[in-house]
Design an enzyme around this catalytic site. Structure first.
Site, PDB file in Angstrom:
ATOM      1  N   HIS A  18       0.723  -1.280  -0.106  1.00  0.00           N
ATOM      2  CA  HIS A  18      -0.234   0.035  -0.126  1.00  0.00           C
ATOM      3  C   HIS A  18       0.843   1.251   0.111  1.00  0.00           C
ATOM      4  CE1 HIS A  18       0.247  -0.598   4.526  1.00  0.00           C
ATOM      5  NE2 HIS A  18       0.485   0.591   4.318  1.00  0.00           N
ATOM      6  N   ASP A  58      -0.244  -7.560   1.319  1.00  0.00           N
ATOM      7  CA  ASP A  58       0.358  -6.255   1.539  1.00  0.00           C
ATOM      8  C   ASP A  58       2.213  -6.146   1.431  1.00  0.00           C
ATOM      9  OD1 ASP A  58       0.217  -3.615   1.492  1.00  0.00           O
ATOM     10  OD2 ASP A  58      -0.162  -3.304   3.742  1.00  0.00           O
ATOM     11  N   SER A  66       5.616   2.046   8.582  1.00  0.00           N
ATOM     12  CA  SER A  66       5.000   0.783   7.712  1.00  0.00           C
ATOM     13  C   SER A  66       5.905   0.744   6.665  1.00  0.00           C
ATOM     14  CB  SER A  66       3.598   1.146   7.227  1.00  0.00           C
ATOM     15  OG  SER A  66       2.522   1.281   8.041  1.00  0.00           O
TER      16      SER A  66
END
Length: 423
Positions: A158, A188, A265
Site C-alpha cells: 500500500h 501487503d 510501515s
C-alpha cells in the site's frame, strides 16, 4: 444477505463485513473464500478506516519482503557482534550495525476527478459541458529495508500502490528513483528496486521461533521524522487478520509494544541481534502499545514469488464462512426464515458460495458445516484460512462437511485467487 439454497440468514450480519456499532465482544466474523474476502475497508487498501489507521501519511501503507531467488544477487549478511538485551546498550549496537539499510520511501500518484455542476438538475443529468475534469496529486511516505547490495528493497504494497513515482532516500542522504518489481495486495508485500551497488543490507531472522517477551527494535520514518528508533517487546505472535480487523488479508501478525506511527510501515522489526523478524505494518487507532508486523518468514515466501513470477498466486475456494459458536447456532436455529437445523456444536459454517468458484463447481452448499480438511479437524475460520493458504493450486482438498445430519466428503481444487478480489 441474498437467499441461498437453504435460505440461510444470519441476522444483523452483512455479507461483506460487520454492521456499524457491533461490539467486538459479541461479533460474528464473516470471511470470504478461505481468508480473502472481496471487502472494501473504507476505501483503504489495508486497514479499516473506521477502526485502524495506515502506517503512512496518505492512503498508502507498508510491508517487507526478502530476496531468496537463486537467480538474484546473493544475499550477504553483515557481521553483527553478539548483542543481547542484557546489555543496556544493545539497541545502540544494533542501530549502528544495521540502521543504514533502512530507507525512506516517498510515493506520489495523480488522481483524476470531475467537478460537478452546482445546479442539482444539471448534476442529475450529467451535463458534460459543466463537469470539468481536474487532477490532484496524493503523496505519502513510508519505510523499507534493503535486502541485497544491488538495490532490491522491501516495503508494503500500500506504500507504492498506484504510484506514478517512487523515490527512495537512504540514510546517508542519497536519493534514487524506485521501480516497483511486484506487489501482493493480499499480504501487503511489495518489492522495489533502485539502480545502486554495494548497499548495506539487513540480516534475516526466523519468525517461526519467536516467543512473547523477546526484546524488539523498530526503525523507520514516522510522521516524516527520518531514522527514528523505538524499542519494546514482542507482545504476541499469531494474531489472525480477523482478530485485528483486516479479514481480507492472509497474515498471522506479530504484535509489539514498540512505538509505531504512520510512516513506520514497511520498516523492519528487529530482534536483539539485529536480524529482521517482521515488517511493521499496522496500528490500532487510539490505542497505545498495539503495533503489528508481518512475520519475516511470510514476507520471504511472498517476495520469492514476486521475484520469480512478478505476482503471487493465492489458493482460492470461493466460500463465505463463520465460526460456529453456541450463539450463532442458537440465532440460526431460532430464525424461522432459515430452512436449516444445526445439530453440531462446532465447526465452520458456510454462509454463501461464490458462483462459478471452485467450491461451487465441487458442490459445496450454503449451510454445509466444515468439520475437517484433509483429515485435519477445523473449528474456526482462521484454521480453514491457514490450511487453504498452505494448499497448492490444482491439488484437491478433501473437505469433510456435515449436511442434513450426514457427513460427506467433497473434493475441492483451489484455483488462483481472481485478480479483481485482490484490491
Amino acid at each position: 444477505m441474498k437467499k441461498t439454497e437453504h435460505n440461510l440468514r444470519v441476522p444483523d450480519i452483512h455479507a461483506w463485513g460487520l454492521p456499524q456499532g457491533t461490539k467486538s465482544s459479541n461479533i460474528i466474523k464473516l470471511m470470504l473464500m478461505s481468508g480473502v474476502a472481496v471487502v472494501s475497508l473504507g476505501g483503504c487498501s489495508f486497514l479499516s478506516a473506521r477502526t485502524f489507521e495506515n502506517q503512512s501519511n496518505n492512503p498508502q501503507s507498508e510491508i517487507a519482503t526478502q530476496n531468496t531467488n537463486n537467480n538474484s544477487p546473493a544475499l550477504t549478511t553483515p557481521a553483527i557482534s553478539s548483542s543481547s538485551a542484557t546489555d543496556p546498550n544493545f539497541v545502540v549496537a544494533v542501530v549502528q550495525k544495521v540502521g543504514d539499510a533502512v530507507v525512506r520511501i516517498d510515493a506520489s500518484r495523480t488522481v483524476q476527478s470531475r467537478r460537478l455542476p452546482a445546479d442539482p438538475f444539471l448534476r442529475r443529468f450529467g451535463n458534460p459541458g459543466l463537469s470539468q475534469p481536474r487532477q490532484r496529486v496524493e503523496r505519502g511516505s513510508g519505510s523499507g529495508f534493503i535486502i541485497n547490495s544491488s538495490g532490491q528493497i522491501l516495503t508494503n504494497a500500500h506504500v507504492v500502490d498506484g504510484a506514478d513515482s517512487v523515490t527512495v532516500i537512504l540514510k546517508d542522504g542519497r536519493t534514487f528513483d524506485g521501480k516497483v518489481l511486484g506487489e501482493d495486495q493480499v499480504t501487503d508485500v511489495a518489492l522495489i528496486e533502485i539502480e545502486a551497488n554495494n548497499l548495506p543490507i539487513l540480516p534475516i531472522g526466523n519468525s517461526d521461533t519467536l516467543q512473547p517477551g523477546e526484546a524488539v527494535i523498530a526503525i523507520g520514518n514516522p510522521l516524516g521524522l527520518n531514522n527514528t528508533v523505538t524499542s519494546g517487546i514482542l507482545s504476541a505472535t499469531g494474531r489472525s487478520s480477523s482478530e485485528i480487523g483486516v479479514s481480507d488479508k492472509r497474515v498471522d501478525y506479530l504484535q509489539t509494544d514498540a512505538a509505531i506511527n504512520p510512516g513506520n510501515s514497511g520498516g523492519p522489526l528487529l530482534n536483539s541481534r539485529g536480524q529482521v523478524i517482521g515488517m511493521n505494518t499496522a496500528i490500532i487507532q487510539g490505542a497505545q502499545g498495539l503495533g503489528f508486523a508481518i512475520p519475516i518468514n511470510t514476507v520471504q515466501r511472498i517476495s520469492q514469488e514476486l521475484i520469480t513470477k512478478g505476482r503471487v498466486d493465492h489458493p482460492y475456494l470461493g466460500i463465505q464462512m463463520v465460526t460456529l459458536t453456541p450463539e450463532v447456532k442458537s440465532t440460526i436455529n431460532k430464525d424461522a426464515r432459515n430452512r436449516l437445523n444445526i445439530t453440531a456444536n462446532q465447526g465452520v459454517l458456510l454462509v454463501d458460495i461464490v458462483p462459478r468458484s471452485p467450491a461451487f463447481a465441487a458442490g459445496l452448499k450454503s449451510g454445509d458445516l466444515i468439520q475437517s480438511i484433509n483429515n485435519q479437524p477445523v473449528t474456526k475460520i482462521e484454521e480453514v484460512q491457514k490450511l487453504v493458504e498452505k494448499s497448492q493450486i490444482g491439488i484437491p482438498l478433501q473437505i469433510q462437511v456435515e449436511r442434513n445430519g450426514q457427513v460427506i466428503s467433497v473434493a475441492v481444487s483451489p484455483a488462483p485467487l481472481p485478480a479483481r478480489t485482490q484490491g
